[in-house]
Structures are given as C-alpha cells and as structure tokens.
Design a protein around this motif. Structure first.
Motif, PDB file in Angstrom:
ATOM      1  N   ALA A  14       0.843  -1.192   0.000  1.00 48.38           N
ATOM      2  CA  ALA A  14       0.000   0.000   0.000  1.00 48.38           C
ATOM      3  C   ALA A  14       0.887   1.255   0.000  1.00 48.38           C
ATOM      4  O   ALA A  14       1.902   1.308   0.692  1.00 48.38           O
ATOM      5  CB  ALA A  14      -0.912   0.001   1.218  1.00 48.38           C
ATOM      6  N   GLY A  15       0.479   2.215  -0.823  1.00 49.67           N
ATOM      7  CA  GLY A  15       1.263   3.426  -0.987  1.00 49.67           C
ATOM      8  C   GLY A  15       2.255   3.375  -2.126  1.00 49.67           C
ATOM      9  O   GLY A  15       2.828   4.403  -2.501  1.00 49.67           O
ATOM     10  N   GLY A  16       2.443   2.197  -2.674  1.00 48.86           N
ATOM     11  CA  GLY A  16       3.385   2.032  -3.774  1.00 48.86           C
ATOM     12  C   GLY A  16       2.788   2.393  -5.120  1.00 48.86           C
ATOM     13  O   GLY A  16       1.650   2.857  -5.215  1.00 48.86           O
ATOM     14  N   SER A  17       3.596   2.165  -6.165  1.00 44.33           N
ATOM     15  CA  SER A  17       3.201   2.534  -7.521  1.00 44.33           C
ATOM     16  C   SER A  17       3.461   1.392  -8.493  1.00 44.33           C
ATOM     17  O   SER A  17       4.361   0.565  -8.281  1.00 44.33           O
ATOM     18  CB  SER A  17       3.996   3.763  -7.985  1.00 44.33           C
ATOM     19  OG  SER A  17       3.740   4.888  -7.179  1.00 44.33           O
ATOM     20  N   LEU A  18       2.676   1.391  -9.547  1.00 43.77           N
ATOM     21  CA  LEU A  18       2.879   0.484 -10.676  1.00 43.77           C
ATOM     22  C   LEU A  18       2.503   1.237 -11.946  1.00 43.77           C
ATOM     23  O   LEU A  18       1.659   2.142 -11.913  1.00 43.77           O
ATOM     24  CB  LEU A  18       2.004  -0.768 -10.569  1.00 43.77           C
ATOM     25  CG  LEU A  18       2.387  -1.836  -9.553  1.00 43.77           C
ATOM     26  CD1 LEU A  18       1.282  -2.894  -9.481  1.00 43.77           C
ATOM     27  CD2 LEU A  18       3.716  -2.489  -9.906  1.00 43.77           C
ATOM     28  N   ARG A  19       3.097   0.818 -13.053  1.00 45.74           N
ATOM     29  CA  ARG A  19       2.699   1.350 -14.336  1.00 45.74           C
ATOM     30  C   ARG A  19       2.303   0.194 -15.248  1.00 45.74           C
ATOM     31  O   ARG A  19       3.128  -0.689 -15.528  1.00 45.74           O
ATOM     32  CB  ARG A  19       3.799   2.173 -15.003  1.00 45.74           C
ATOM     33  CG  ARG A  19       3.282   2.905 -16.247  1.00 45.74           C
ATOM     34  CD  ARG A  19       4.330   3.776 -16.898  1.00 45.74           C
ATOM     35  NE  ARG A  19       5.249   3.008 -17.726  1.00 45.74           N
ATOM     36  CZ  ARG A  19       5.938   3.524 -18.747  1.00 45.74           C
ATOM     37  NH1 ARG A  19       5.789   4.812 -19.062  1.00 45.74           N
ATOM     38  NH2 ARG A  19       6.783   2.764 -19.432  1.00 45.74           N
ATOM     39  N   GLY A  63      -6.809  11.561  -9.041  1.00 47.23           N
ATOM     40  CA  GLY A  63      -5.695  12.103  -8.278  1.00 47.23           C
ATOM     41  C   GLY A  63      -4.608  11.097  -7.990  1.00 47.23           C
ATOM     42  O   GLY A  63      -3.524  11.472  -7.524  1.00 47.23           O
ATOM     43  N   ARG A  64      -4.859   9.826  -8.234  1.00 44.92           N
ATOM     44  CA  ARG A  64      -3.860   8.781  -7.987  1.00 44.92           C
ATOM     45  C   ARG A  64      -3.416   8.088  -9.275  1.00 44.92           C
ATOM     46  O   ARG A  64      -2.255   7.686  -9.385  1.00 44.92           O
ATOM     47  CB  ARG A  64      -4.422   7.731  -7.021  1.00 44.92           C
ATOM     48  CG  ARG A  64      -4.833   8.285  -5.675  1.00 44.92           C
ATOM     49  CD  ARG A  64      -5.195   7.162  -4.700  1.00 44.92           C
ATOM     50  NE  ARG A  64      -6.345   6.378  -5.145  1.00 44.92           N
ATOM     51  CZ  ARG A  64      -6.310   5.058  -5.363  1.00 44.92           C
ATOM     52  NH1 ARG A  64      -5.187   4.386  -5.184  1.00 44.92           N
ATOM     53  NH2 ARG A  64      -7.404   4.424  -5.743  1.00 44.92           N
ATOM     54  N   PHE A  65      -4.322   7.914 -10.212  1.00 46.55           N
ATOM     55  CA  PHE A  65      -4.021   7.215 -11.465  1.00 46.55           C
ATOM     56  C   PHE A  65      -3.977   8.216 -12.612  1.00 46.55           C
ATOM     57  O   PHE A  65      -4.737   9.202 -12.635  1.00 46.55           O
ATOM     58  CB  PHE A  65      -5.101   6.174 -11.780  1.00 46.55           C
ATOM     59  CG  PHE A  65      -5.123   4.983 -10.871  1.00 46.55           C
ATOM     60  CD1 PHE A  65      -4.416   4.929  -9.687  1.00 46.55           C
ATOM     61  CD2 PHE A  65      -5.888   3.873 -11.217  1.00 46.55           C
ATOM     62  CE1 PHE A  65      -4.448   3.816  -8.866  1.00 46.55           C
ATOM     63  CE2 PHE A  65      -5.946   2.746 -10.416  1.00 46.55           C
ATOM     64  CZ  PHE A  65      -5.228   2.728  -9.225  1.00 46.55           C
ATOM     65  N   THR A  66      -3.111   7.934 -13.580  1.00 48.90           N
ATOM     66  CA  THR A  66      -3.015   8.763 -14.776  1.00 48.90           C
ATOM     67  C   THR A  66      -2.944   7.872 -16.010  1.00 48.90           C
ATOM     68  O   THR A  66      -2.083   6.977 -16.078  1.00 48.90           O
ATOM     69  CB  THR A  66      -1.775   9.669 -14.735  1.00 48.90           C
ATOM     70  OG1 THR A  66      -1.822  10.488 -13.565  1.00 48.90           O
ATOM     71  CG2 THR A  66      -1.726  10.559 -15.960  1.00 48.90           C
ATOM     72  N   ILE A  67      -3.826   8.115 -16.954  1.00 48.49           N
ATOM     73  CA  ILE A  67      -3.794   7.377 -18.218  1.00 48.49           C
ATOM     74  C   ILE A  67      -3.100   8.252 -19.258  1.00 48.49           C
ATOM     75  O   ILE A  67      -3.293   9.477 -19.297  1.00 48.49           O
ATOM     76  CB  ILE A  67      -5.215   6.981 -18.673  1.00 48.49           C
ATOM     77  CG1 ILE A  67      -5.161   6.034 -19.865  1.00 48.49           C
ATOM     78  CG2 ILE A  67      -6.081   8.202 -18.959  1.00 48.49           C
ATOM     79  CD1 ILE A  67      -6.518   5.417 -20.213  1.00 48.49           C
ATOM     80  N   ASN A  81      -0.444   5.434  -8.675  1.00 48.37           N
ATOM     81  CA  ASN A  81       0.302   5.863  -7.500  1.00 48.37           C
ATOM     82  C   ASN A  81      -0.557   5.739  -6.256  1.00 48.37           C
ATOM     83  O   ASN A  81      -1.786   5.665  -6.338  1.00 48.37           O
ATOM     84  CB  ASN A  81       0.752   7.317  -7.670  1.00 48.37           C
ATOM     85  CG  ASN A  81       1.698   7.509  -8.835  1.00 48.37           C
ATOM     86  OD1 ASN A  81       2.462   6.613  -9.199  1.00 48.37           O
ATOM     87  ND2 ASN A  81       1.654   8.685  -9.438  1.00 48.37           N
ATOM     88  N   ASP A  82       0.095   5.735  -5.114  1.00 46.22           N
ATOM     89  CA  ASP A  82      -0.615   5.652  -3.830  1.00 46.22           C
ATOM     90  C   ASP A  82      -1.630   4.515  -3.854  1.00 46.22           C
ATOM     91  O   ASP A  82      -2.804   4.695  -3.513  1.00 46.22           O
ATOM     92  CB  ASP A  82      -1.295   6.990  -3.516  1.00 46.22           C
ATOM     93  CG  ASP A  82      -1.860   7.053  -2.112  1.00 46.22           C
ATOM     94  OD1 ASP A  82      -2.800   7.831  -1.876  1.00 46.22           O
ATOM     95  OD2 ASP A  82      -1.365   6.307  -1.239  1.00 46.22           O
ATOM     96  N   LEU A  83      -1.169   3.364  -4.245  1.00 47.47           N
ATOM     97  CA  LEU A  83      -2.067   2.215  -4.368  1.00 47.47           C
ATOM     98  C   LEU A  83      -2.625   1.787  -3.018  1.00 47.47           C
ATOM     99  O   LEU A  83      -1.945   1.889  -1.982  1.00 47.47           O
ATOM    100  CB  LEU A  83      -1.342   1.057  -5.041  1.00 47.47           C
ATOM    101  CG  LEU A  83      -1.206   1.213  -6.564  1.00 47.47           C
ATOM    102  CD1 LEU A  83      -0.093   0.330  -7.100  1.00 47.47           C
ATOM    103  CD2 LEU A  83      -2.532   0.895  -7.236  1.00 47.47           C
ATOM    104  N   LYS A  84      -3.853   1.305  -3.056  1.00 46.63           N
ATOM    105  CA  LYS A  84      -4.562   0.869  -1.857  1.00 46.63           C
ATOM    106  C   LYS A  84      -4.986  -0.583  -2.024  1.00 46.63           C
ATOM    107  O   LYS A  84      -5.147  -1.059  -3.164  1.00 46.63           O
ATOM    108  CB  LYS A  84      -5.805   1.745  -1.657  1.00 46.63           C
ATOM    109  CG  LYS A  84      -5.498   3.224  -1.548  1.00 46.63           C
ATOM    110  CD  LYS A  84      -6.767   4.049  -1.428  1.00 46.63           C
ATOM    111  CE  LYS A  84      -6.442   5.536  -1.333  1.00 46.63           C
ATOM    112  NZ  LYS A  84      -7.663   6.360  -1.173  1.00 46.63           N
ATOM    113  N   PRO A  85      -5.195  -1.292  -0.930  1.00 40.95           N
ATOM    114  CA  PRO A  85      -5.622  -2.694  -1.038  1.00 40.95           C
ATOM    115  C   PRO A  85      -6.888  -2.849  -1.892  1.00 40.95           C
ATOM    116  O   PRO A  85      -7.024  -3.862  -2.602  1.00 40.95           O
ATOM    117  CB  PRO A  85      -5.868  -3.093   0.415  1.00 40.95           C
ATOM    118  CG  PRO A  85      -4.914  -2.245   1.187  1.00 40.95           C
ATOM    119  CD  PRO A  85      -4.904  -0.921   0.475  1.00 40.95           C
TER     120      PRO A  85
END
Length: 109
Positions: A14-19, A63-67, A81-85
């Motif tokens: 949680a709080g991490g990022s992926l693309r 506010g967390r994801f960008t396409i 970004n700021d990923l949540k469960p």
C-alpha cells in the motif's frame, strides 16, 4: 494478428506505484479504456482516453491514477500511485471491441 497485450502488474505494498502498459497490434488506437475486476465484483471502468487526449477517471482513482498514450508505440499506459488494497484486481485494456488478457495487480496492506 489483432490483439491487445497488457503488462506491468504485480504485487506492491500500500502506498506504492505500478505502471501498466497496453500494447496494440493490428489496430490503431482511438479511444482506450482501462478496466478492472476484483473477485466477486463486476468489471468497472478505471480510466479512459480518447484520440483527442480527453481523459476521464473513476472517482475512486482520481488524483492517484493517470492514463496516457504513446501514439508512436501504439501503447497506452496507466500510472498508478498511492495504491490501496482496494485497488487489487485484474486490470484489462479495451479498445473497440477488443480486450486484453488482463494483468493482476495485488496491493498488500
């Protein structure tokens, strides 16, 4: 062969990022959407980008994801970004009536 191929999923805290990436072959992207489906839930739209660049997002990811898109590579990305469960799901790319095979995103608490 006409297909969409997603990649970039994985396990993150949680709080991490992926693309995530969605690469197309055999078609030229116009409107592209990222969807997700969690176990026991319906598939839902996460983000969409149209050929003119307009974007829209689900309220839960604003506010967390960008396409974004790279037309030269015929690829669409989803920066998360700021990923949540609660973001845990299989993520799918969609264009025209095509779907990719999906990529698993798992967010640990």
């Amino acid at each position: 062969q006409v297909q969409l191929v997603e990649s970039g999923g994985g396990l993150v805290q949680a709080g991490g990022s992926l693309r995530l990436s969605c690469a197309a072959s055999g078609i030229i992207f116009s409107t592209v959407g990222w969807y997700r489906q969690a176990p026991g839930k319906q598939r839902e739209l996460v983000a969409r980008i149209v050929s003119g660049g307009f974007r829209n997002y689900a309220d839960s990811v604003k506010g967390r994801f960008t396409i974004s898109r790279d037309n030269a590579k015929n690829t669409v990305y989803l920066q998360m970004n700021d990923l949540k469960p609660e973001d845990t799901a299989v993520y799918y790319c969609n264009a025209y009536q095509l779907w990719g095979q999906g990529t698993q995103v798992t967010v640990s608490s």
